[in-house]
Enzyme design. Structure first.
Site, mmCIF file in Angstrom:
data_model
loop_
_atom_site.group_PDB
_atom_site.id
_atom_site.type_symbol
_atom_site.label_atom_id
_atom_site.label_comp_id
_atom_site.label_asym_id
_atom_site.label_seq_id
_atom_site.Cartn_x
_atom_site.Cartn_y
_atom_site.Cartn_z
ATOM 1 N N ARG A 1 -16.604 -27.982 -0.327
ATOM 2 C CA ARG A 1 -16.092 -28.247 -1.670
ATOM 3 C C ARG A 1 -16.227 -29.725 -2.017
ATOM 4 N NH1 ARG A 1 -10.342 -25.929 -2.974
ATOM 5 N NH2 ARG A 1 -11.045 -26.457 -5.079
ATOM 6 N N CYS B 1 -6.695 -33.458 -3.451
ATOM 7 C CA CYS B 1 -7.353 -32.232 -2.989
ATOM 8 C C CYS B 1 -7.768 -31.455 -4.223
ATOM 9 C CB CYS B 1 -6.409 -31.434 -2.082
ATOM 10 S SG CYS B 1 -4.831 -31.007 -2.856
#
Length: 289
Positions: free
Chosen positions: A196, A248
């Site tokens: 990611r 995040c």
């Protein structure tokens, strides 16, 4: 219990070791419960693919633990523009904490069953609101059962608590935070999985990639194989020397990084909006690779 054992079980807030201000081991928790201490225990089951952990909680939890919903009680989804998990207000945290039975002066232990994500979010939210003496169960529920701890089924409904919070705005509370503008100019740790971070895949947010200049330190890399936090020296090495903050996808697993570094004596700021807020503004730069 012998005198030496009693001396070992000192009052929670008299500890002077930083790691022990953030974490508690399963064996120590069991000893304290056996000695008659009654911390408030919160079960914060949450996973990205299974955000509602109530059913798992009801199938088996640490005796006396109260279920806490990360989605419904540790986030405020009515807030717009702050990412996928906006922080709740201090007043809402206080009301929820009283429902959970939190009392002034009583220690709190938070735990989860997935990579310390739920417990780190609870630790961050509660301490940012000004609630003292909150510790994460190191290793989570697996550490408890591995140490021989029993499980209780069903639901625990505690007596209402009386705890008060010191900060209503958690974005300006007892823990440091970053806005998107501030995050643009400081060294950041990105707590997401490497694929990611690189932008190879993006299963949740509309844009793939990362904040330019950020360095990838997956939250799971700070945990040993048994789910406990790595030794302080390893945490410091992985974080590096210049990191100022962590983010995040939506501010949840970044709290694991903040908690880990707090245990090792480093104070990192949290960017609560994280990538889910950053990538929704097309004027913000995106880096891949």
């Amino acid at each position: 219990m012998g005198r030496a054992k009693r001396r070992d079980l000192v009052r929670w807030h008299d500890r002077r070791v930083t790691r022990e201000h953030v974490l508690i081991g399963a064996t120590e928790l069991a000893q304290r419960l056996k000695a008659g201490e009654q911390p408030t225990i919160l079960d914060v089951r949450w996973q990205l693919a299974a955000p509602d952990g109530r059913a798992a909680y009801e199938r088996g939890h640490i005796p006396g633990a109260v279920y806490v919903s990360l989605e419904g009680e540790l986030s405020d989804h009515s807030v717009a523009g702050q990412g996928r998990h906006p922080l709740p207000s201090g007043r809402d945290v206080e009301a929820a904490a009283r429902r959970w039975g939190l009392r002034t002066g009583t220690p709190v232990v938070v735990y989860d069953d997935w990579n310390r994500a739920g417990s780190a979010r609870a630790w961050w939210v509660l301490t940012a609101a000004g609630i003292a003496d909150v510790r994460i169960l190191d290793g989570g529920l697996a550490a408890w059962t591995a140490a021989g701890g029993a499980l209780q089924t069903g639901v625990v409904t505690p007596e209402p608590g009386d705890v008060t919070v010191a900060h209503d705005d958690l974005y300006a509370g007892a823990r440091r935070t970053l806005t998107a503008a501030q995050a643009a100019g400081v060294p950041l740790l990105d707590a997401r999985a490497p694929e990611r971070f690189r932008g190879d895949v993006e299963p949740v947010d509309p844009v793939a990639g990362h904040i330019p200049g950020a360095r990838n330190v997956p939250s799971t890399s700070l945990l040993a194989d048994d789910g406990t936090f790595l030794p302080d020296a390893d945490l410091i090495r992985l974080a590096g020397d210049d990191a100022v903050g962590a983010y995040c996808g939506s501010g949840v697993t970044a709290a694991v990084v903040v908690a880990a570094l707090a245990a090792a004596g480093r104070d990192l700021a949290l960017y609560p909006g994280s990538w889910s807020q950053w990538c929704c503004d097309p004027t913000r730069p995106v880096e891949r690779g």
